[in-house]
Design a protein around this motif. Structure first.
Motif, PDB file in Angstrom:
ATOM      1  N   ASP A  43      -6.160   7.496  -2.636  1.00  0.00           N
ATOM      2  CA  ASP A  43      -4.732   7.455  -2.332  1.00  0.00           C
ATOM      3  C   ASP A  43      -4.432   6.357  -1.314  1.00  0.00           C
ATOM      4  O   ASP A  43      -5.170   6.168  -0.345  1.00  0.00           O
ATOM      5  CB  ASP A  43      -4.264   8.796  -1.768  1.00  0.00           C
ATOM      6  N   LYS A  45      -1.293   5.130   1.101  1.00  0.00           N
ATOM      7  CA  LYS A  45      -0.009   5.561   1.641  1.00  0.00           C
ATOM      8  C   LYS A  45       1.048   4.478   1.437  1.00  0.00           C
ATOM      9  O   LYS A  45       0.846   3.336   1.840  1.00  0.00           O
ATOM     10  CB  LYS A  45      -0.147   5.882   3.129  1.00  0.00           C
ATOM     11  N   SER A  47       3.975   2.038   2.104  1.00  0.00           N
ATOM     12  CA  SER A  47       4.438   1.501   3.378  1.00  0.00           C
ATOM     13  C   SER A  47       5.067   0.139   3.149  1.00  0.00           C
ATOM     14  O   SER A  47       4.737  -0.564   2.185  1.00  0.00           O
ATOM     15  CB  SER A  47       3.264   1.372   4.353  1.00  0.00           C
ATOM     16  N   GLN A 134       0.149   4.743  -6.687  1.00  0.00           N
ATOM     17  CA  GLN A 134      -0.147   4.800  -5.257  1.00  0.00           C
ATOM     18  C   GLN A 134      -1.618   5.121  -5.013  1.00  0.00           C
ATOM     19  O   GLN A 134      -1.974   5.831  -4.075  1.00  0.00           O
ATOM     20  CB  GLN A 134       0.752   5.841  -4.578  1.00  0.00           C
ATOM     21  N   LYS A 135      -2.466   4.582  -5.867  1.00  0.00           N
ATOM     22  CA  LYS A 135      -3.905   4.746  -5.721  1.00  0.00           C
ATOM     23  C   LYS A 135      -4.576   3.401  -5.930  1.00  0.00           C
ATOM     24  O   LYS A 135      -4.080   2.560  -6.679  1.00  0.00           O
ATOM     25  CB  LYS A 135      -4.464   5.755  -6.738  1.00  0.00           C
ATOM     26  N   ASN A 184      -6.452   1.263   5.730  1.00  0.00           N
ATOM     27  CA  ASN A 184      -5.007   1.436   5.882  1.00  0.00           C
ATOM     28  C   ASN A 184      -4.396   0.471   6.899  1.00  0.00           C
ATOM     29  O   ASN A 184      -3.197   0.517   7.151  1.00  0.00           O
ATOM     30  CB  ASN A 184      -4.700   2.871   6.322  1.00  0.00           C
ATOM     31  N   ARG A 242       4.811   2.636  10.143  1.00  0.00           N
ATOM     32  CA  ARG A 242       4.072   3.823   9.696  1.00  0.00           C
ATOM     33  C   ARG A 242       4.205   4.933  10.721  1.00  0.00           C
ATOM     34  O   ARG A 242       4.265   4.677  11.913  1.00  0.00           O
ATOM     35  CB  ARG A 242       2.595   3.464   9.501  1.00  0.00           C
TER      36      ARG A 242
END
Length: 242
Positions: A43, A45, A47, A134-135, A184, A242
């Motif tokens: 996954d 996130k 943004s 979203q992966k 991330n 974020r």
């Protein structure tokens, strides 16, 4: 009464055994595909991102080199998630370009004003689609994008002798590439793009100068037409808010 308590006690015992054994059983069940720890998908996130990019703009050439040529490219891009795998983007790029300048009123031997530096600016708005949603797949997200914008070029310093003006042209852009997502905190974006814009030659390029010299461009050359220009960029993207 003892039978009721015995039945109730048995039911509670069975229910407790089932509840306690359910997590263990679930760990041993493998749904079609990969077990979660071994899945190649992770996954990511959603943004907003800002990307600093650089690369090379490979402009389509004309027969005399009067249109802006290819050169080093730098730019900024801003992405905002909108729905599902789609993102809206705004982008601005600058190309360090060159073009040949001509005084079309002079004979062929003296009409060239040499190679001139020009800045080509491209700005567009559009939508990008993350093909894996979203992966990421092994840390990679394939992306395609389309956009609409403008392309504009500066005028070389020829004292008004060259009548050619690139001006500001409507542009259509299309891109495909990869988002490399090691974590991330940042991303690396590798893209190949195509920018389509129109070129217009001035009428003076088709007019023969005095003295019987041929014009700069012959009648077989189109006075205007669309040009397809490739670009190759690499960018560093960082998430915001974020």
């Amino acid at each position: 009464m003892p039978k009721i308590f015995s039945a109730l006690s048995l039911a509670i015992s069975l229910a407790t055994a089932l509840v306690l054994s359910a997590p263990l059983a679930a760990q041993d069940i493998t749904v079609v595909g990969h077990r979660p720890p071994a899945s190649p998908f992770r996954d990511v996130k959603p943004s907003q991102h800002i990307t600093v990019l650089g690369g090379y703009f490979d402009a389509q050439q004309d027969e005399i080199g009067a249109t802006p040529r290819g050169g080093a490219l730098i730019g900024l891009r801003y992405d905002i998630p909108v729905s599902g795998p789609a993102e809206f983007f705004a982008r601005a790029q600058r190309v360090s370009s060159h073009r040949m300048a001509f005084d079309a009123a002079l004979p062929a031997a003296t009409r060239s004003l040499g190679d001139q530096s020009v800045a080509l600016y491209i700005a567009d708005l559009g939508f990008a689609l993350n093909l894996t949603g979203q992966k990421s797949w092994h840390g990679v997200i394939p992306v395609i994008a389309v956009g609409l914008g403008v392309a504009s070029a500066s005028q070389p310093s020829t004292g008004g002798k060259d009548p050619y003006k690139f001006g500001t042209q409507f542009a259509i852009t299309a891109d495909a590439g990869l988002r490399i997502v090691p974590g991330n905190s940042y991303e690396i974006r590798l893209m190949v793009g195509n920018t389509l814009y129109q070129n217009h030659y001035p009428s003076a390029y088709f007019t023969a100068p005095a003295g019987g010299t041929d014009p700069l461009l012959g009648s077989g050359t189109a006075r205007s037409g669309y040009r397809s220009n490739l670009s190759y960029t690499a960018g560093l993207a960082v998430p915001l808010f974020r």
